[in-house]
Scaffold this active site. Structure first.
Site, mmCIF file in Angstrom:
data_model
loop_
_atom_site.group_PDB
_atom_site.id
_atom_site.type_symbol
_atom_site.label_atom_id
_atom_site.label_comp_id
_atom_site.label_asym_id
_atom_site.label_seq_id
_atom_site.Cartn_x
_atom_site.Cartn_y
_atom_site.Cartn_z
ATOM 1 N N GLU A 1 0.015 -12.750 13.174
ATOM 2 C CA GLU A 1 0.431 -11.507 13.810
ATOM 3 C C GLU A 1 0.370 -10.384 12.773
ATOM 4 O O GLU A 1 0.792 -10.562 11.626
ATOM 5 C CB GLU A 1 1.854 -11.620 14.353
ATOM 6 C CG GLU A 1 2.036 -12.691 15.412
ATOM 7 C CD GLU A 1 1.319 -12.371 16.713
ATOM 8 O OE1 GLU A 1 0.950 -11.194 16.915
ATOM 9 O OE2 GLU A 1 1.136 -13.288 17.527
ATOM 10 N N ASP B 1 0.830 -1.203 0.000
ATOM 11 C CA ASP B 1 0.000 0.000 0.000
ATOM 12 C C ASP B 1 0.866 1.255 0.000
ATOM 13 O O ASP B 1 1.956 1.271 0.568
ATOM 14 C CB ASP B 1 -0.904 -0.008 1.235
ATOM 15 C CG ASP B 1 -2.103 0.903 1.090
ATOM 16 O OD1 ASP B 1 -2.322 1.430 -0.014
ATOM 17 O OD2 ASP B 1 -2.809 1.116 2.092
ATOM 18 N N GLY C 1 0.596 5.170 -4.743
ATOM 19 C CA GLY C 1 0.085 6.428 -5.284
ATOM 20 C C GLY C 1 0.466 7.626 -4.441
ATOM 21 O O GLY C 1 0.875 8.681 -4.963
ATOM 22 N N ARG C 2 0.343 7.480 -3.119
ATOM 23 C CA ARG C 2 0.684 8.583 -2.219
ATOM 24 C C ARG C 2 2.177 8.864 -2.231
ATOM 25 O O ARG C 2 2.610 10.009 -2.114
ATOM 26 C CB ARG C 2 0.192 8.258 -0.807
ATOM 27 C CG ARG C 2 -1.295 8.526 -0.599
ATOM 28 C CD ARG C 2 -1.779 7.941 0.708
ATOM 29 N NE ARG C 2 -1.920 6.495 0.607
ATOM 30 C CZ ARG C 2 -2.117 5.695 1.651
ATOM 31 N NH1 ARG C 2 -2.159 6.201 2.870
ATOM 32 N NH2 ARG C 2 -2.267 4.399 1.481
ATOM 33 N N TRP C 3 2.977 7.806 -2.374
ATOM 34 C CA TRP C 3 4.428 7.973 -2.478
ATOM 35 C C TRP C 3 4.775 8.806 -3.707
ATOM 36 O O TRP C 3 5.579 9.738 -3.639
ATOM 37 C CB TRP C 3 5.094 6.604 -2.563
ATOM 38 C CG TRP C 3 6.578 6.633 -2.739
ATOM 39 C CD1 TRP C 3 7.527 6.726 -1.759
ATOM 40 C CD2 TRP C 3 7.293 6.546 -3.983
ATOM 41 N NE1 TRP C 3 8.787 6.709 -2.310
ATOM 42 C CE2 TRP C 3 8.677 6.595 -3.675
ATOM 43 C CE3 TRP C 3 6.909 6.422 -5.313
ATOM 44 C CZ2 TRP C 3 9.658 6.530 -4.650
ATOM 45 C CZ3 TRP C 3 7.890 6.361 -6.294
ATOM 46 C CH2 TRP C 3 9.244 6.422 -5.956
ATOM 47 N N THR D 1 -10.155 -7.310 -6.028
ATOM 48 C CA THR D 1 -11.414 -7.270 -6.772
ATOM 49 C C THR D 1 -12.005 -5.873 -6.745
ATOM 50 O O THR D 1 -12.747 -5.486 -7.650
ATOM 51 C CB THR D 1 -12.420 -8.278 -6.179
ATOM 52 O OG1 THR D 1 -12.507 -8.078 -4.755
ATOM 53 C CG2 THR D 1 -11.993 -9.714 -6.439
ATOM 54 N N ARG E 1 -6.237 -1.702 8.202
ATOM 55 C CA ARG E 1 -7.352 -2.564 7.839
ATOM 56 C C ARG E 1 -6.842 -3.692 6.940
ATOM 57 O O ARG E 1 -5.759 -3.597 6.369
ATOM 58 C CB ARG E 1 -8.450 -1.782 7.133
ATOM 59 C CG ARG E 1 -8.011 -1.060 5.880
ATOM 60 C CD ARG E 1 -9.154 -0.250 5.262
ATOM 61 N NE ARG E 1 -8.749 0.381 4.011
ATOM 62 C CZ ARG E 1 -8.165 1.568 3.919
ATOM 63 N NH1 ARG E 1 -7.910 2.257 5.026
ATOM 64 N NH2 ARG E 1 -7.826 2.073 2.751
ATOM 65 N N LEU F 1 12.109 -19.586 -2.943
ATOM 66 C CA LEU F 1 10.969 -18.915 -2.333
ATOM 67 C C LEU F 1 9.663 -19.293 -3.029
ATOM 68 O O LEU F 1 9.575 -19.296 -4.258
ATOM 69 C CB LEU F 1 11.164 -17.403 -2.421
ATOM 70 C CG LEU F 1 10.045 -16.526 -1.833
ATOM 71 C CD1 LEU F 1 10.038 -16.617 -0.317
ATOM 72 C CD2 LEU F 1 10.208 -15.076 -2.290
ATOM 73 N N HIS G 1 3.177 3.055 -8.849
ATOM 74 C CA HIS G 1 2.904 1.640 -9.054
ATOM 75 C C HIS G 1 4.097 0.942 -9.714
ATOM 76 O O HIS G 1 4.441 -0.192 -9.366
ATOM 77 C CB HIS G 1 1.658 1.458 -9.922
ATOM 78 C CG HIS G 1 0.389 1.909 -9.252
ATOM 79 N ND1 HIS G 1 0.035 1.495 -7.978
ATOM 80 C CD2 HIS G 1 -0.609 2.721 -9.689
ATOM 81 C CE1 HIS G 1 -1.125 2.046 -7.659
ATOM 82 N NE2 HIS G 1 -1.531 2.791 -8.663
#
Length: 239
Positions: free
Chosen positions: A199, A12, A15-17, A58, A186, A123, A29
């Site tokens: 956690e 997350d 966009g703000r970055w 979605t 959230r 991985l 992105h």
């Protein structure tokens, strides 16, 4: 250090970055996509065996069309380079989510990528694309109900273990640690079933700025938790 076997990340803040740097959201992105590769490498070096990232939900279809188109273009480019990355790092790639809504060329690349990397031993990298946990659960219930109707499954035998086999993450251990970047607190419809005993670690750092050092901080926090009782070890405070 006790390294979690499976780490899930909600990527997350791209966009703000970008906005904070006076750049368009799509630039954020693109930089966030590049950071995925770096964190995959660092996670494996630390001993993490499974890494699952939330790439496209979605709900992301509801974003402005130009942003959705840019994300799909970015996804196409990522699918092209991901095979080289997987080969370089011996990664096993798996996509979770409902890929039927994606364009045919993207679906084909996903199938090719999963097939080409299924024998790799490094991985285990899961990418959630067009993924929503409620959607996943509904799809799983429909498949299970169909098998019951066809007599393949006895309804009386259904338990958590059996239901888990119908989820997109079948065969993958539940995450030990969830990381969400950018300060949001959230889950955003991500792995609701699988995160029952996970956690949670939240950081204000935007995803493009999430480094090896930030990953270590998250793992250190994980180590501060008492996994036997779900509390906090003596001498540590919750955050």
């Amino acid at each position: 250090m006790n390294v979690p076997q499976h780490v899930a990340i909600i990527l997350d803040g791209n966009g703000r970055w970008a906005k904070s740097k006076g750049m368009p959201r799509n630039y954020g992105h693109a930089q966030g996509s590049k950071n995925v590769e770096r964190i995959c490498e660092e996670a494996w070096r630390m001993g993490i065996k499974y890494l699952t990232v939330y790439a496209f939900s979605t709900e992301n279809w509801n974003r402005p069309q130009d942003e959705v188109d840019a994300l799909m273009k970015l996804l196409r480019n990522y699918m092209k380079t991901c095979l080289k990355t997987a080969k370089k790092n011996d990664m096993k790639i798996r996509v979770i989510g409902d890929i039927t809504r994606l364009d045919e060329d993207i679906r084909n690349r996903i199938v090719e990528l999963e097939e080409a990397t299924k024998g790799n031993g490094g991985l285990n990298f899961q990418i959630a694309i067009n993924y929503g946990s409620r959607d996943e659960i509904v799809r799983s219930v429909k498949k299970l109900a169909a098998d019951c109707a066809e007599g393949k499954v006895d309804a009386g035998s259904i338990d958590e273990r059996l239901f888990g086999q119908y989820l997109d993450t079948s065969g993958i251990p539940d995450p030990d640690l969830l990381i969400r970047t950018s300060g949001e607190l959230r889950l955003s419809n991500f792995l609701l079933w699988q995160l029952a005993y996970t956690e949670f670690y939240f950081t204000d750092v935007y995803w493009p700025d999430f480094t090896k050092e930030e990953l270590i901080k998250a793992v250190d926090y994980y180590n501060s938790r008492d996994r036997r009782y779900g509390g906090v070890k003596e001498g540590h405070t919750d955050v």
